[in-house]
Motif scaffolding. Sequence first.
Motif, PDB file in Angstrom:
ATOM      1  N   SER A 182       0.842  -1.201   0.000  1.00 49.74           N
ATOM      2  CA  SER A 182       0.000   0.000   0.000  1.00 49.74           C
ATOM      3  C   SER A 182       0.874   1.247   0.000  1.00 49.74           C
ATOM      4  O   SER A 182       2.007   1.230   0.503  1.00 49.74           O
ATOM      5  N   PRO A 183       0.342   2.347  -0.526  1.00 46.88           N
ATOM      6  CA  PRO A 183       1.116   3.592  -0.526  1.00 46.88           C
ATOM      7  C   PRO A 183       1.337   4.138   0.881  1.00 46.88           C
ATOM      8  O   PRO A 183       2.385   4.723   1.155  1.00 46.88           O
ATOM      9  N   ILE A 184       0.394   3.934   1.772  1.00 45.47           N
ATOM     10  CA  ILE A 184       0.563   4.407   3.159  1.00 45.47           C
ATOM     11  C   ILE A 184       1.751   3.704   3.805  1.00 45.47           C
ATOM     12  O   ILE A 184       2.599   4.341   4.446  1.00 45.47           O
ATOM     13  N   ASN A 185       1.861   2.390   3.619  1.00 41.49           N
ATOM     14  CA  ASN A 185       2.995   1.657   4.185  1.00 41.49           C
ATOM     15  C   ASN A 185       4.307   2.074   3.547  1.00 41.49           C
ATOM     16  O   ASN A 185       5.339   2.148   4.215  1.00 41.49           O
ATOM     17  N   LEU A 186       4.286   2.361   2.256  1.00 39.35           N
ATOM     18  CA  LEU A 186       5.494   2.844   1.583  1.00 39.35           C
ATOM     19  C   LEU A 186       5.933   4.178   2.192  1.00 39.35           C
ATOM     20  O   LEU A 186       7.105   4.347   2.549  1.00 39.35           O
ATOM     21  N   LEU A 187       4.998   5.109   2.353  1.00 43.65           N
ATOM     22  CA  LEU A 187       5.339   6.415   2.935  1.00 43.65           C
ATOM     23  C   LEU A 187       5.815   6.274   4.381  1.00 43.65           C
ATOM     24  O   LEU A 187       6.734   6.971   4.806  1.00 43.65           O
ATOM     25  N   TYR A 188       5.196   5.364   5.105  1.00 46.48           N
ATOM     26  CA  TYR A 188       5.570   5.129   6.503  1.00 46.48           C
ATOM     27  C   TYR A 188       7.017   4.635   6.614  1.00 46.48           C
ATOM     28  O   TYR A 188       7.693   4.879   7.608  1.00 46.48           O
ATOM     29  N   SER A 189       7.503   3.967   5.577  1.00 48.77           N
ATOM     30  CA  SER A 189       8.829   3.346   5.609  1.00 48.77           C
ATOM     31  C   SER A 189       9.925   4.161   4.940  1.00 48.77           C
ATOM     32  O   SER A 189      11.027   3.655   4.734  1.00 48.77           O
ATOM     33  N   ILE A 190       9.639   5.404   4.616  1.00 50.26           N
ATOM     34  CA  ILE A 190      10.648   6.219   3.925  1.00 50.26           C
ATOM     35  C   ILE A 190      11.960   6.250   4.701  1.00 50.26           C
ATOM     36  O   ILE A 190      13.019   5.959   4.154  1.00 50.26           O
ATOM     37  N   GLU A 191      11.900   6.605   5.970  1.00 47.24           N
ATOM     38  CA  GLU A 191      13.129   6.751   6.764  1.00 47.24           C
ATOM     39  C   GLU A 191      13.822   5.418   7.042  1.00 47.24           C
ATOM     40  O   GLU A 191      15.021   5.299   6.883  1.00 47.24           O
ATOM     41  N   ASP A 192      13.044   4.427   7.471  1.00 47.36           N
ATOM     42  CA  ASP A 192      13.625   3.179   7.953  1.00 47.36           C
ATOM     43  C   ASP A 192      13.979   2.180   6.861  1.00 47.36           C
ATOM     44  O   ASP A 192      14.730   1.246   7.117  1.00 47.36           O
ATOM     45  N   HIS A 193      13.457   2.341   5.657  1.00 49.42           N
ATOM     46  CA  HIS A 193      13.757   1.386   4.603  1.00 49.42           C
ATOM     47  C   HIS A 193      14.241   2.065   3.321  1.00 49.42           C
ATOM     48  O   HIS A 193      15.336   1.806   2.850  1.00 49.42           O
ATOM     49  N   ILE A 194      13.426   2.939   2.769  1.00 52.71           N
ATOM     50  CA  ILE A 194      13.759   3.521   1.464  1.00 52.71           C
ATOM     51  C   ILE A 194      15.033   4.355   1.543  1.00 52.71           C
ATOM     52  O   ILE A 194      15.945   4.180   0.729  1.00 52.71           O
ATOM     53  N   HIS A 195      15.135   5.247   2.524  1.00 60.05           N
ATOM     54  CA  HIS A 195      16.335   6.072   2.628  1.00 60.05           C
ATOM     55  C   HIS A 195      17.568   5.251   3.009  1.00 60.05           C
ATOM     56  O   HIS A 195      18.681   5.587   2.605  1.00 60.05           O
ATOM     57  N   VAL A 196      17.384   4.166   3.736  1.00 60.23           N
ATOM     58  CA  VAL A 196      18.501   3.257   4.040  1.00 60.23           C
ATOM     59  C   VAL A 196      19.008   2.647   2.740  1.00 60.23           C
ATOM     60  O   VAL A 196      20.221   2.580   2.491  1.00 60.23           O
ATOM     61  N   HIS A 197      18.091   2.227   1.880  1.00 70.33           N
ATOM     62  CA  HIS A 197      18.448   1.663   0.568  1.00 70.33           C
ATOM     63  C   HIS A 197      19.168   2.712  -0.290  1.00 70.33           C
ATOM     64  O   HIS A 197      20.196   2.414  -0.904  1.00 70.33           O
ATOM     65  N   VAL A 198      18.655   3.934  -0.296  1.00 66.80           N
ATOM     66  CA  VAL A 198      19.278   5.016  -1.078  1.00 66.80           C
ATOM     67  C   VAL A 198      20.699   5.283  -0.573  1.00 66.80           C
ATOM     68  O   VAL A 198      21.628   5.454  -1.372  1.00 66.80           O
ATOM     69  N   LYS A 199      20.878   5.290   0.744  1.00 73.05           N
ATOM     70  CA  LYS A 199      22.203   5.551   1.319  1.00 73.05           C
ATOM     71  C   LYS A 199      23.213   4.456   0.954  1.00 73.05           C
ATOM     72  O   LYS A 199      24.405   4.726   0.832  1.00 73.05           O
ATOM     73  N   LYS A 200      22.737   3.224   0.767  1.00 71.82           N
ATOM     74  CA  LYS A 200      23.633   2.153   0.318  1.00 71.82           C
ATOM     75  C   LYS A 200      24.105   2.416  -1.105  1.00 71.82           C
ATOM     76  O   LYS A 200      25.262   2.184  -1.436  1.00 71.82           O
ATOM     77  N   LEU A 201      23.200   2.897  -1.941  1.00 71.37           N
ATOM     78  CA  LEU A 201      23.544   3.194  -3.341  1.00 71.37           C
ATOM     79  C   LEU A 201      24.355   4.474  -3.465  1.00 71.37           C
ATOM     80  O   LEU A 201      25.269   4.553  -4.284  1.00 71.37           O
ATOM     81  N   TYR A 202      23.982   5.481  -2.681  1.00 68.31           N
ATOM     82  CA  TYR A 202      24.602   6.810  -2.763  1.00 68.31           C
ATOM     83  C   TYR A 202      24.958   7.274  -1.350  1.00 68.31           C
ATOM     84  O   TYR A 202      24.213   8.037  -0.732  1.00 68.31           O
ATOM     85  N   PRO A 203      26.100   6.807  -0.822  1.00 72.28           N
ATOM     86  CA  PRO A 203      26.438   7.087   0.582  1.00 72.28           C
ATOM     87  C   PRO A 203      26.502   8.571   0.951  1.00 72.28           C
ATOM     88  O   PRO A 203      26.237   8.930   2.090  1.00 72.28           O
ATOM     89  N   ASP A 204      26.823   9.427  -0.006  1.00 68.70           N
ATOM     90  CA  ASP A 204      26.938  10.851   0.316  1.00 68.70           C
ATOM     91  C   ASP A 204      25.676  11.642  -0.040  1.00 68.70           C
ATOM     92  O   ASP A 204      25.685  12.874  -0.023  1.00 68.70           O
TER      93      ASP A 204
END
Length: 180
Positions: free
Chosen positions: A91-113
Amino acid sequence: MKGIVFTEFMDMVESNFGLEVVDTIIEDSQLQSEGIYTSVGTYDFNEMVSLITNLSNQVKVPVDDLVYTFGLFLFTSLGKAHPEVIQSYTSPINLLYSIEDHIHVHVKKLYPDAELPTFKILEKTDTSISMIYTSSRGLYRLAHGLMQKAFEHFNGSAEITYELLKEDGTEVKFDIVQNG
């Protein structure tokens, strides 16, 4: 700012306004990079400001509307490039809820800076979410477009309202209620 944002922005400008407009805004912006971007590079945020400002002048569309449109475009592009991130949500609500704990963690792995905004969740239900967006860049309209497209991705829609907590848009409260 990460190069992928620049390359995707140029792709959006080309697909929405044509290659001639891309060339014009690059020439008008007098960029240190000369408008040559790679997705893995890092570039001065002021180059993006210049490009968006010149695009607004060229196509006679307000900057905020262009930034929002770019958010819609960017969701689709990032979803194609990294489908595994979105596929783990139902669901989109769960996706938005996970921005900090999952999506941004994934982004930081790809682009550490990468310098990412933060999203502080204030309240969440199955059909709504309230959060505070914080970023020194004030690209809350980009975030708004990304959120809107998240609902479209899941074949839904939402009423998304926002309140500027700081006039420069560096801190914004979003209230999102999923429709039906």
